[in-house]
Enzyme design. Structure first.
Site, PDB file in Angstrom:
ATOM      1  N   PRO A   1     -22.004   2.884 -76.063  1.00 20.02           N
ATOM      2  CG  PRO A   1     -23.672   2.217 -77.535  1.00 20.02           C
ATOM      3  CD  PRO A   1     -23.468   2.921 -76.231  1.00 20.02           C
ATOM      4  CG  ASN A   2     -19.574   0.982 -81.042  1.00 22.07           C
ATOM      5  OD1 ASN A   2     -19.012  -0.103 -80.999  1.00 22.07           O
ATOM      6  ND2 ASN A   2     -20.827   1.107 -81.467  1.00 22.07           N
TER       7      ASN A   2
ATOM      8  NE  ARG B   1     -11.511  -0.181 -86.151  1.00 21.66           N
ATOM      9  CZ  ARG B   1     -10.491  -0.752 -85.510  1.00 21.66           C
ATOM     10  NH1 ARG B   1      -9.461  -0.034 -85.155  1.00 21.66           N
ATOM     11  NH2 ARG B   1     -10.505  -2.041 -85.230  1.00 21.66           N
TER      12      ARG B   1
ATOM     13  CE1 TYR C   1     -18.646  10.182 -83.308  1.00 18.52           C
ATOM     14  CE2 TYR C   1     -17.671   8.346 -84.519  1.00 18.52           C
ATOM     15  CZ  TYR C   1     -18.780   9.064 -84.115  1.00 18.52           C
ATOM     16  OH  TYR C   1     -20.036   8.678 -84.513  1.00 18.52           O
TER      17      TYR C   1
ATOM     18  CG  ASN D   1     -21.391  10.495 -76.048  1.00 17.76           C
ATOM     19  OD1 ASN D   1     -22.411  10.117 -76.651  1.00 17.76           O
ATOM     20  ND2 ASN D   1     -20.259  10.789 -76.669  1.00 17.76           N
TER      21      ASN D   1
ATOM     22  CB  ALA E   1     -25.667   4.117 -81.431  1.00 16.29           C
TER      23      ALA E   1
ATOM     24  CG  HIS F   1     -29.383   8.512 -82.157  1.00 15.57           C
ATOM     25  ND1 HIS F   1     -29.458   9.872 -81.912  1.00 15.57           N
ATOM     26  CD2 HIS F   1     -28.066   8.248 -82.361  1.00 15.57           C
ATOM     27  CE1 HIS F   1     -28.231  10.390 -81.982  1.00 15.57           C
ATOM     28  NE2 HIS F   1     -27.372   9.420 -82.251  1.00 15.57           N
TER      29      HIS F   1
ATOM     30  CG  ASP G   1     -38.578   4.771 -69.649  1.00 14.50           C
ATOM     31  OD1 ASP G   1     -38.879   5.922 -70.024  1.00 14.50           O
ATOM     32  OD2 ASP G   1     -39.187   3.747 -70.048  1.00 14.50           O
TER      33      ASP G   1
ATOM     34  CD  GLU H   1     -28.607  14.067 -75.470  1.00 12.55           C
ATOM     35  OE1 GLU H   1     -29.658  14.624 -75.080  1.00 12.55           O
ATOM     36  OE2 GLU H   1     -28.510  13.488 -76.578  1.00 12.55           O
TER      37      GLU H   1
ATOM     38  CG  HIS I   1     -24.216  13.748 -78.595  1.00 12.97           C
ATOM     39  ND1 HIS I   1     -24.283  12.382 -78.529  1.00 12.97           N
ATOM     40  CD2 HIS I   1     -25.385  14.219 -78.134  1.00 12.97           C
ATOM     41  CE1 HIS I   1     -25.464  12.036 -78.059  1.00 12.97           C
ATOM     42  NE2 HIS I   1     -26.161  13.126 -77.804  1.00 12.97           N
ATOM     43  CG  LEU I   2     -17.084  12.729 -78.666  1.00 10.97           C
ATOM     44  CD1 LEU I   2     -16.742  11.301 -79.055  1.00 10.97           C
ATOM     45  CD2 LEU I   2     -15.893  13.420 -78.044  1.00 10.97           C
ATOM     46  CB  SER I   3     -20.167  14.256 -84.046  1.00 10.52           C
ATOM     47  OG  SER I   3     -21.221  13.381 -83.644  1.00 10.52           O
TER      48      SER I   3
ATOM     49  NE  ARG J   1     -22.026  12.044 -87.473  1.00 12.62           N
ATOM     50  CZ  ARG J   1     -21.602  10.996 -86.761  1.00 12.62           C
ATOM     51  NH1 ARG J   1     -21.561  11.082 -85.436  1.00 12.62           N
ATOM     52  NH2 ARG J   1     -21.224   9.893 -87.357  1.00 12.62           N
TER      53      ARG J   1
ATOM     54  NE  ARG K   1     -24.692   9.296 -86.985  1.00 11.17           N
ATOM     55  CZ  ARG K   1     -24.219   8.116 -86.554  1.00 11.17           C
ATOM     56  NH1 ARG K   1     -24.294   7.792 -85.283  1.00 11.17           N
ATOM     57  NH2 ARG K   1     -23.665   7.263 -87.400  1.00 11.17           N
TER      58      ARG K   1
HETATM   59  O1  CA2 Z   1     -21.021  12.339 -81.374  1.00 11.47           O
HETATM   60  C1  CA2 Z   1     -21.180  11.543 -80.447  1.00 11.47           C
HETATM   61  O2  CA2 Z   1     -20.616  11.663 -79.353  1.00 11.47           O
HETATM   62  C2  CA2 Z   1     -22.074  10.312 -80.647  1.00 11.47           C
HETATM   63  O3  CA2 Z   1     -22.767  10.083 -79.424  1.00 11.47           O
HETATM   64  C3  CA2 Z   1     -21.144   9.178 -80.969  1.00 11.47           C
HETATM   65  C4  CA2 Z   1     -21.886   7.892 -81.306  1.00 11.47           C
HETATM   66  C5  CA2 Z   1     -22.944   8.138 -82.377  1.00 11.47           C
HETATM   67  O4  CA2 Z   1     -23.691   6.953 -82.592  1.00 11.47           O
HETATM   68  C6  CA2 Z   1     -23.879   9.267 -81.988  1.00 11.47           C
HETATM   69  O5  CA2 Z   1     -24.793   9.460 -83.040  1.00 11.47           O
HETATM   70  C7  CA2 Z   1     -23.107  10.529 -81.730  1.00 11.47           C
HETATM   71  C8  CA2 Z   1     -20.915   6.834 -81.840  1.00 11.47           C
HETATM   72  C9  CA2 Z   1     -19.771   6.536 -80.942  1.00 11.47           C
HETATM   73  C10 CA2 Z   1     -18.876   5.613 -81.693  1.00 11.47           C
HETATM   74  O6  CA2 Z   1     -17.556   6.020 -81.482  1.00 11.47           O
HETATM   75  C11 CA2 Z   1     -16.632   5.503 -82.320  1.00 11.47           C
HETATM   76  C12 CA2 Z   1     -15.351   5.951 -82.119  1.00 11.47           C
HETATM   77  C13 CA2 Z   1     -14.350   5.501 -82.936  1.00 11.47           C
HETATM   78  C14 CA2 Z   1     -14.635   4.601 -83.944  1.00 11.47           C
HETATM   79  C15 CA2 Z   1     -15.920   4.156 -84.150  1.00 11.47           C
HETATM   80  C16 CA2 Z   1     -16.924   4.605 -83.323  1.00 11.47           C
END
Ligand code: CA2
Length: 149
Positions: free
Chosen positions: A12-13, A20, A25, A76, A79, A82, A89, A100, A102-104, A109, A113
């Site tokens: 998601p997102n 954003r 990110y 990836n 959210a 978590h 499953d 797995e 993650h960008l960050s 954080r 997370r």
């Molecule tokens: O660091 C990552 O890749 C995450 O999986 C990114 C998720 C976050 O919930 C994880 O804790 C770590 C969030 C992705 C949302 O991406 C956005 C990108 C631009 C603007 C808003 C959200």
């Protein structure tokens, strides 16, 4: 035909990437990341498909559908990493090797997370290298598949 087909799943997102929160990110869009992965997969001589969804059930369905067509998954889960026992499953259920990503760096954080439901069912986790986390994840998965074939 490639020896291995890899499925890359974005949760998601992640469709908002590049538009954003670039400080967290980065500036690349999801399309940019998928393009980089396509190029890398061609170099590695593996097949690759990318899929993004904001819907947990759709991600679960896609993981179920992967079993006959792919040899491994880079995920990836955003959210859902978590929160989602359902995605964990599904990954455990299909039994494909999972990396797995993650960008960050999720451990630098917020506390919520720091826990991943996916990590225990994954071969490994790569976190904190921006878009390069996906490339490193793809390389790690292909290397793992080559060693275990
Ligand atoms: O660091 C990552 O890749 C995450 O999986 C990114 C998720 C976050 O919930 C994880 O804790 C770590 C969030 C992705 C949302 O991406 C956005 C990108 C631009 C603007 C808003 C959200």
């Amino acid at each position: 035909m490639s020896k291995f087909n890899i499925l890359v799943l974005h949760g998601p997102n992640l469709n908002l990437l590049g538009r954003r929160e670039p400080d967290i990110y980065g500036h690349l869009t999801l399309a940019n990341i998928n393009e980089i992965l396509e190029q890398e997969s061609a170099r590695l001589k593996v097949g690759l498909s990318c899929f993004q969804s904001n819907h947990e059930g759709l991600l679960v369905d896609t993981i179920h559908g992967a079993v006959d067509n792919y040899q491994g998954i880079v995920i990836n889960a955003g959210a859902y990493t978590h929160t989602s026992v359902a995605i964990r499953d599904a990954l455990a259920g299909v039994g494909l090797p999972v990396v797995e990503v993650h960008l960050s760096n999720i451990y630098c954080r917020e506390e919520f997370r720091h826990h991943s439901y996916i990590a225990p069912v994954a071969v490994g986790q790569i976190s904190g290298f921006g878009a390069n986390s996906y490339c490193l994840g793809l390389h790690a998965l292909v290397n793992y598949l080559e060693k275990s074939s």
